[in-house]
Design an enzyme around this catalytic site. Structure first.
Site, PDB file in Angstrom:
ATOM      1  N   THR A 143       0.886  -1.173   0.000  1.00  0.00           N
ATOM      2  CA  THR A 143       0.000   0.000   0.000  1.00  0.00           C
ATOM      3  C   THR A 143       0.920   1.217   0.000  1.00  0.00           C
ATOM      4  OG1 THR A 143      -1.674  -1.144   1.329  1.00  0.00           O
ATOM      5  CG2 THR A 143      -1.716   1.242   1.420  1.00  0.00           C
ATOM      6  N   ARG A 176     -13.771  -7.798  -0.817  1.00  0.00           N
ATOM      7  CA  ARG A 176     -13.101  -7.478   0.457  1.00  0.00           C
ATOM      8  C   ARG A 176     -12.563  -6.050   0.389  1.00  0.00           C
ATOM      9  NH1 ARG A 176      -7.649  -5.698   1.898  1.00  0.00           N
ATOM     10  NH2 ARG A 176      -7.215  -6.421   3.996  1.00  0.00           N
ATOM     11  N   VAL A 177     -12.919  -5.249   1.358  1.00  0.00           N
ATOM     12  CA  VAL A 177     -12.394  -3.892   1.430  1.00  0.00           C
ATOM     13  C   VAL A 177     -11.503  -3.813   2.660  1.00  0.00           C
ATOM     14  CG1 VAL A 177     -13.024  -1.486   1.813  1.00  0.00           C
ATOM     15  CG2 VAL A 177     -14.329  -2.854   0.193  1.00  0.00           C
ATOM     16  N   GLY A 178     -10.308  -3.293   2.494  1.00  0.00           N
ATOM     17  CA  GLY A 178      -9.371  -3.188   3.605  1.00  0.00           C
ATOM     18  C   GLY A 178      -9.498  -1.858   4.321  1.00  0.00           C
ATOM     19  N   ASP A 179      -8.426  -1.471   4.971  1.00  0.00           N
ATOM     20  CA  ASP A 179      -8.442  -0.229   5.756  1.00  0.00           C
ATOM     21  C   ASP A 179      -8.189   1.010   4.900  1.00  0.00           C
ATOM     22  OD1 ASP A 179      -5.829  -1.223   5.290  1.00  0.00           O
ATOM     23  OD2 ASP A 179      -5.011   0.000   6.907  1.00  0.00           O
ATOM     24  N   THR A 235      -0.063   1.324   6.500  1.00  0.00           N
ATOM     25  CA  THR A 235       0.088   0.223   5.558  1.00  0.00           C
ATOM     26  C   THR A 235       0.254  -1.038   6.395  1.00  0.00           C
ATOM     27  OG1 THR A 235       2.506   0.447   5.425  1.00  0.00           O
ATOM     28  CG2 THR A 235       1.220   1.688   3.830  1.00  0.00           C
ATOM     29  N   GLY A 271      -4.887  -4.835   7.009  1.00  0.00           N
ATOM     30  CA  GLY A 271      -6.037  -3.936   6.977  1.00  0.00           C
ATOM     31  C   GLY A 271      -7.091  -4.244   8.015  1.00  0.00           C
TER      32      GLY A 271
HETATM   33  N1  GLY Z   1      -3.595  -2.192   4.223  1.00  0.00           N
HETATM   34  C1  GLY Z   1      -4.018  -2.618   2.958  1.00  0.00           C
HETATM   35  C2  GLY Z   1      -5.022  -3.679   3.020  1.00  0.00           C
HETATM   36  O1  GLY Z   1      -5.110  -4.432   3.977  1.00  0.00           O
HETATM   37  O2  GLY Z   1      -5.788  -3.785   2.087  1.00  0.00           O
END
Ligand code: GLY
Length: 414
Positions: free
Chosen positions: A244, A272-275, A295, A298
């Site tokens: 990231t 799937r959506v991360g942070d 980074t 997530g």
């Molecule tokens: N930090 C990036 C993710 O987990 O998608």
């Protein structure tokens, strides 16, 4: 990210030898003041901080900021570099895809001076997710758009649609399919000259690992992955990365902004959506206080609302380093400090206070000898700065890959 064969095998062995945390040290590192944080209370402005993959782009952004450019536009200049780079497999074009082979991008940004925010999640076919996030901020009354709606919006705003899956990323994904599904219809069929019977009971771990590695090497060759890239491809299959980029930028006047952008966890579940697109997790900026971004893992960062927690900590008087360390400790606390679980988590926080003080903190030190965790800083002088870590050692990626036995280490590390 490239690793030598030696690193790879060592990593695999040290990281997967199963019986507990191996090379990890559960004790927190000492709480000394970071060299970059100083103690005088006066710091330089402007300043930009970002993840390591922004190194080649931060000079241009710094010059832009120094020349009076907007803080968010400066941060976007940094992250556009990796987004456009087909060889950066963690962001934008060439990002490693989801489990269906589709590159799915997440990004958010916050503009301190106007106190606005924008975000996109699960965006397909548009490489500059960070700029689409900015467009959500400036050209809609919303903060977040996802999926098909985000793509349609980007297209309406003039962002070109393009296939983000490069040939190289596609081949790594195919290798991953084969690695994770050796007994299904992906990969060589029964009539393929390279077909191998299922693993035989009674074979040692060492033999099984050697077979697995050899099979991946052969398949990588079949797929046309060049010899010099095969080891890196296998590494990315065995250890799915979560690359990231975050960037925060502060100008001379004290205006501050931040953004984070990613292709997310490699081979993630579709949707799937991360942070990274979550305001308050992947990025948070408050003009009164400062900016933070993340980074790493997530899911863990979302659960502690990392970037928001850090900015609020600074609001209540913590230094950037203390604020980041506190967020890391919340992650550790979420697992009751169980190191057998925390070894699968990693996190780097990038913290910038409104007066120019900054810190990079991480859950683990990273590969101390060859690849310690770093952040990139530019305050007139560009440099990489090692993070202050909560734990000594490096994380393993989740899910746990095949176990690599000690015997293989001896044999392959010659
Ligand atoms: N930090 C990036 C993710 O987990 O998608």
């Amino acid at each position: 990210m490239t690793f030598s064969r030696r690193d790879f095998v060592k990593t695999s062995v040290l990281g997967t030898l199963a019986t507990g945390v191996g090379t990890h040290t559960a004790k927190p590192l000492s709480e000394s003041v970071s060299p970059h944080q100083g103690s005088s209370g006066s710091y330089k402005r402007p300043v930009i901080i970002c993840a390591h993959n922004g190194y080649n782009y931060i000079d241009d952004a710094y010059a832009f900021l120094k020349g009076g450019g907007d803080t968010l536009d400066a941060a976007l200049r940094v992250v556009k570099g990796p987004e456009d780079d087909p060889n950066d497999t963690s962001v934008g074009l060439g990002g490693l895809p989801n489990e269906d082979g589709v590159v799915e991008l997440d990004s958010c940004c916050m503009h301190g001076p106007t106190r606005r925010a924008g975000s996109v999640g699960a965006l397909h076919n548009v490489k500059n997710a960070s700029q689409v996030a900015k467009a959500v901020m400036t050209d809609t009354g919303h903060v977040m758009l996802v999926g098909e709606g985000a793509e349609n919006f980007a297209h309406a705003m003039g962002f070109p649609r393009e296939n983000l899956l490069t040939d190289h990323s596609r081949k790594i994904w195919l290798l991953w399919k084969e690695y994770h599904t050796p007994n299904d219809w992906w990969g060589p069929g029964l009539d393929d000259p390279n077909w191998q019977p299922p693993r035989e009971a009674g074979k040692s771990q060492s033999e099984l690992w050697q077979n697995t590695y050899r099979r991946l090497e052969e398949r990588a060759a079949d797929l046309g992955i060049p010899p010099e890239l095969r080891e890196d491809a296998i590494y990315k299959v065995v250890y799915p990365p979560t690359g990231t980029i975050h960037c925060s930028a502060l100008n001379e006047k004290g205006e501050i902004s931040g953004c984070t952008t990613t292709s997310g966890l490699a081979y993630k579940m579709s949707g799937r959506v991360g942070d990274s697109p979550i305001i308050g997790a992947g990025c948070y900026t408050d003009q009164d206080v400062g900016s933070a971004g993340a980074t790493g893992s997530g899911e863990e960062n979302i659960k502690v609302a990392g970037a928001h927690t850090i900015v609020e900590n600074m609001r209540h008087g913590m230094t950037p380093e203390e604020a980041g360390m506190d967020a890391l400790k919340r992650i550790a606390r979420n697992y009751n400090h169980d190191m057998t679980r925390l070894q699968y988590v990693d996190m780097i926080y990038y913290v910038l206070r409104k007066d120019g003080a900054f810190a990079g903190v991480s859950l683990w030190t990273g590969y101390q000898a060859t690849k310690p965790h770093t952040i990139v800083v530019h305050d007139g002088e560009k440099r990489s700065v090692q993070t202050k870590a909560l734990f000594e050692g490096y994380s393993r990626d989740f899910p746990p890959p095949v176990q690599v036995p000690e015997a293989v280490k001896k044999q392959m590390m010659r």
